[in-house]
Scaffold this motif. Sequence first.
Motif, mmCIF file in Angstrom:
data_model
loop_
_atom_site.group_PDB
_atom_site.id
_atom_site.type_symbol
_atom_site.label_atom_id
_atom_site.label_comp_id
_atom_site.label_asym_id
_atom_site.label_seq_id
_atom_site.Cartn_x
_atom_site.Cartn_y
_atom_site.Cartn_z
ATOM 1 N N ASP A 11 45.149 54.253 14.864
ATOM 2 C CA ASP A 11 44.793 53.772 16.149
ATOM 3 C C ASP A 11 45.974 53.036 16.765
ATOM 4 O OD1 ASP A 11 43.786 53.414 18.651
ATOM 5 O OD2 ASP A 11 42.234 51.845 17.902
ATOM 6 N N LEU A 12 47.275 53.585 16.786
ATOM 7 C CA LEU A 12 48.350 52.530 17.172
ATOM 8 C C LEU A 12 48.501 52.431 18.598
ATOM 9 C CD1 LEU A 12 50.522 50.852 15.496
ATOM 10 C CD2 LEU A 12 52.153 52.610 15.594
ATOM 11 N N ARG A 13 47.859 51.456 19.071
ATOM 12 C CA ARG A 13 48.076 50.983 20.596
ATOM 13 C C ARG A 13 48.086 49.864 20.734
ATOM 14 N NH1 ARG A 13 42.376 50.664 22.488
ATOM 15 N NH2 ARG A 13 41.152 50.893 20.547
ATOM 16 N N ARG A 14 48.555 49.264 22.012
ATOM 17 C CA ARG A 14 48.707 48.035 22.432
ATOM 18 C C ARG A 14 47.572 47.050 22.013
ATOM 19 N NH1 ARG A 14 53.708 46.584 24.264
ATOM 20 N NH2 ARG A 14 54.899 48.131 25.224
ATOM 21 N N ILE A 15 47.649 45.825 21.677
ATOM 22 C CA ILE A 15 46.554 45.001 21.338
ATOM 23 C C ILE A 15 46.451 43.707 22.128
ATOM 24 C CG2 ILE A 15 47.437 44.111 19.196
ATOM 25 C CD1 ILE A 15 44.781 44.120 17.875
ATOM 26 N N LEU A 16 47.504 43.201 22.289
ATOM 27 C CA LEU A 16 47.797 41.929 23.004
ATOM 28 C C LEU A 16 48.379 42.069 24.305
ATOM 29 C CD1 LEU A 16 49.177 39.693 20.126
ATOM 30 C CD2 LEU A 16 46.949 39.817 20.865
ATOM 31 N N THR A 17 49.098 43.048 24.826
ATOM 32 C CA THR A 17 49.565 43.243 25.796
ATOM 33 C C THR A 17 48.872 44.309 26.726
ATOM 34 O OG1 THR A 17 51.238 44.786 25.414
ATOM 35 C CG2 THR A 17 51.700 42.200 25.244
ATOM 36 N N ASP A 18 49.067 44.494 28.005
ATOM 37 C CA ASP A 18 48.439 45.403 29.077
ATOM 38 C C ASP A 18 48.863 46.716 28.592
ATOM 39 O OD1 ASP A 18 46.372 45.331 30.929
ATOM 40 O OD2 ASP A 18 47.841 45.226 32.505
ATOM 41 N N TYR A 19 48.057 47.936 29.104
ATOM 42 C CA TYR A 19 48.180 49.210 28.630
ATOM 43 C C TYR A 19 49.542 49.715 29.339
ATOM 44 C CZ TYR A 19 43.625 49.388 26.410
ATOM 45 O OH TYR A 19 42.457 49.112 25.766
ATOM 46 N N GLY A 20 49.758 49.227 30.604
ATOM 47 C CA GLY A 20 50.930 49.782 31.332
ATOM 48 C C GLY A 20 52.354 48.688 30.937
ATOM 49 N N PHE A 21 52.099 47.901 30.137
ATOM 50 C CA PHE A 21 53.203 46.818 29.732
ATOM 51 C C PHE A 21 54.484 47.441 29.054
ATOM 52 C CE2 PHE A 21 55.523 43.518 27.518
ATOM 53 C CZ PHE A 21 55.129 42.491 28.525
ATOM 54 N N GLN A 22 55.418 47.475 29.704
ATOM 55 C CA GLN A 22 56.696 47.818 29.254
ATOM 56 C C GLN A 22 57.614 46.896 28.247
ATOM 57 O OE1 GLN A 22 58.049 50.872 30.375
ATOM 58 N NE2 GLN A 22 55.880 51.232 30.895
ATOM 59 N N ASP B 80 55.869 41.783 36.261
ATOM 60 C CA ASP B 80 54.712 41.497 36.715
ATOM 61 C C ASP B 80 53.487 40.755 36.017
ATOM 62 O OD1 ASP B 80 55.828 42.431 39.087
ATOM 63 O OD2 ASP B 80 55.068 44.279 39.156
ATOM 64 N N GLU B 81 52.676 39.995 36.339
ATOM 65 C CA GLU B 81 51.523 39.584 35.663
ATOM 66 C C GLU B 81 50.397 39.821 36.516
ATOM 67 O OE1 GLU B 81 51.910 35.351 34.960
ATOM 68 O OE2 GLU B 81 52.054 34.857 37.145
ATOM 69 N N VAL B 82 49.366 40.291 35.799
ATOM 70 C CA VAL B 82 47.982 40.635 36.329
ATOM 71 C C VAL B 82 47.152 39.403 36.413
ATOM 72 C CG1 VAL B 82 46.079 42.280 36.454
ATOM 73 C CG2 VAL B 82 48.399 43.193 35.564
ATOM 74 N N SER B 83 46.351 38.913 37.812
ATOM 75 C CA SER B 83 45.445 38.187 37.439
ATOM 76 C C SER B 83 44.238 38.388 38.764
ATOM 77 C CB SER B 83 45.783 36.781 37.940
ATOM 78 O OG SER B 83 46.681 36.818 39.121
ATOM 79 N N TYR B 84 43.017 37.937 38.284
ATOM 80 C CA TYR B 84 41.897 38.355 39.198
ATOM 81 C C TYR B 84 41.690 37.119 40.325
ATOM 82 C CZ TYR B 84 37.296 39.416 40.815
ATOM 83 O OH TYR B 84 36.119 39.777 41.477
ATOM 84 N N GLU B 85 41.656 37.405 41.496
ATOM 85 C CA GLU B 85 41.505 36.369 42.572
ATOM 86 C C GLU B 85 40.042 36.524 42.895
ATOM 87 O OE1 GLU B 85 43.948 37.238 46.039
ATOM 88 O OE2 GLU B 85 45.797 36.029 45.128
ATOM 89 N N THR B 86 39.399 35.420 42.725
ATOM 90 C CA THR B 86 38.049 35.192 42.980
ATOM 91 C C THR B 86 37.455 35.404 44.372
ATOM 92 O OG1 THR B 86 38.030 32.920 42.555
ATOM 93 C CG2 THR B 86 37.461 34.154 40.795
ATOM 94 N N GLU B 87 38.503 34.759 45.134
ATOM 95 C CA GLU B 87 38.245 34.641 46.720
ATOM 96 C C GLU B 87 38.126 35.975 47.260
ATOM 97 O OE1 GLU B 87 41.177 32.875 45.594
ATOM 98 O OE2 GLU B 87 39.979 31.221 45.065
ATOM 99 N N SER B 88 39.237 36.910 47.062
ATOM 100 C CA SER B 88 39.366 38.307 47.523
ATOM 101 C C SER B 88 38.503 39.331 46.695
ATOM 102 C CB SER B 88 40.668 38.769 47.680
ATOM 103 O OG SER B 88 41.304 38.556 46.580
ATOM 104 N N ARG B 89 38.338 38.909 45.550
ATOM 105 C CA ARG B 89 37.456 39.610 44.447
ATOM 106 C C ARG B 89 38.390 40.992 44.230
ATOM 107 N NH1 ARG B 89 31.373 40.039 46.085
ATOM 108 N NH2 ARG B 89 31.012 39.784 43.754
ATOM 109 N N ARG B 90 39.530 40.830 43.838
ATOM 110 C CA ARG B 90 40.293 41.867 43.589
ATOM 111 C C ARG B 90 41.515 41.551 42.314
ATOM 112 N NH1 ARG B 90 45.276 42.627 46.694
ATOM 113 N NH2 ARG B 90 45.521 40.679 47.721
ATOM 114 N N VAL B 91 42.090 42.565 41.877
ATOM 115 C CA VAL B 91 43.187 42.265 40.941
ATOM 116 C C VAL B 91 44.537 42.174 41.510
ATOM 117 C CG1 VAL B 91 44.535 43.355 38.869
ATOM 118 C CG2 VAL B 91 41.898 43.320 38.905
#
Length: 188
Positions: A124-135, A149-160
């Motif tokens: 099962d060799l796939r990424r474990i610490l970085t995001d799936y689309g990480f280059q 790019d870094e990914v985060s979740y904004e609670t005010e707008s309720r979106r990634v």
Amino acid sequence: MTLINQIKEFCNVKYKSIKVSFGEVEITVDKDNLLKLAQFLKDNPSCLFDQLSDITAIDYPNKKNRFLIIYQFLSVTNNQRVRVLFPINDNDVIPTLSKLYSSALWAERELWDMFGIYVEGHPDLRRILTDYGFQGHPLRKDFPLTGFDEVSYETESRRVVYNKVKLTQDYRDFDFNSPWGAQDTIKD
């Protein structure tokens, strides 16, 4: 009989060097001999290294053999550790130890994710610490620190949301001559 003598006498695996380094036995082998050596270390009654505690790599981008792969084995029975090293080229493939040690499953995934070292035979060799689309692979010394790019979740707008990576800490000079050092005498 010491562990080094046991390995020299009973192990049929060709190794480049065997020595004590930082208080632990250190064996350098070719990657082709890794599986045979790991099997010997696990099964031989004088060794009984029943745990693979860590796998990592060191990146030397200017060397012919760019990576040095490091395996840490532990024998709970004999209260001993052994370190197995082998150098590989940039595009070399290493064999999996997951059939011998189940702890290799996650460590080998981390080796793939962080360094880009492909582990042949891993189930099962796939990424474990970085995001799936990480280059890229972040622990390589040639990995760029900005421009991603870094990914985060904004609670005010309720979106990634995706934002450019910002290095928030500037380079600092540290002064290690602290006035809060140890005192000569302790008073009650």
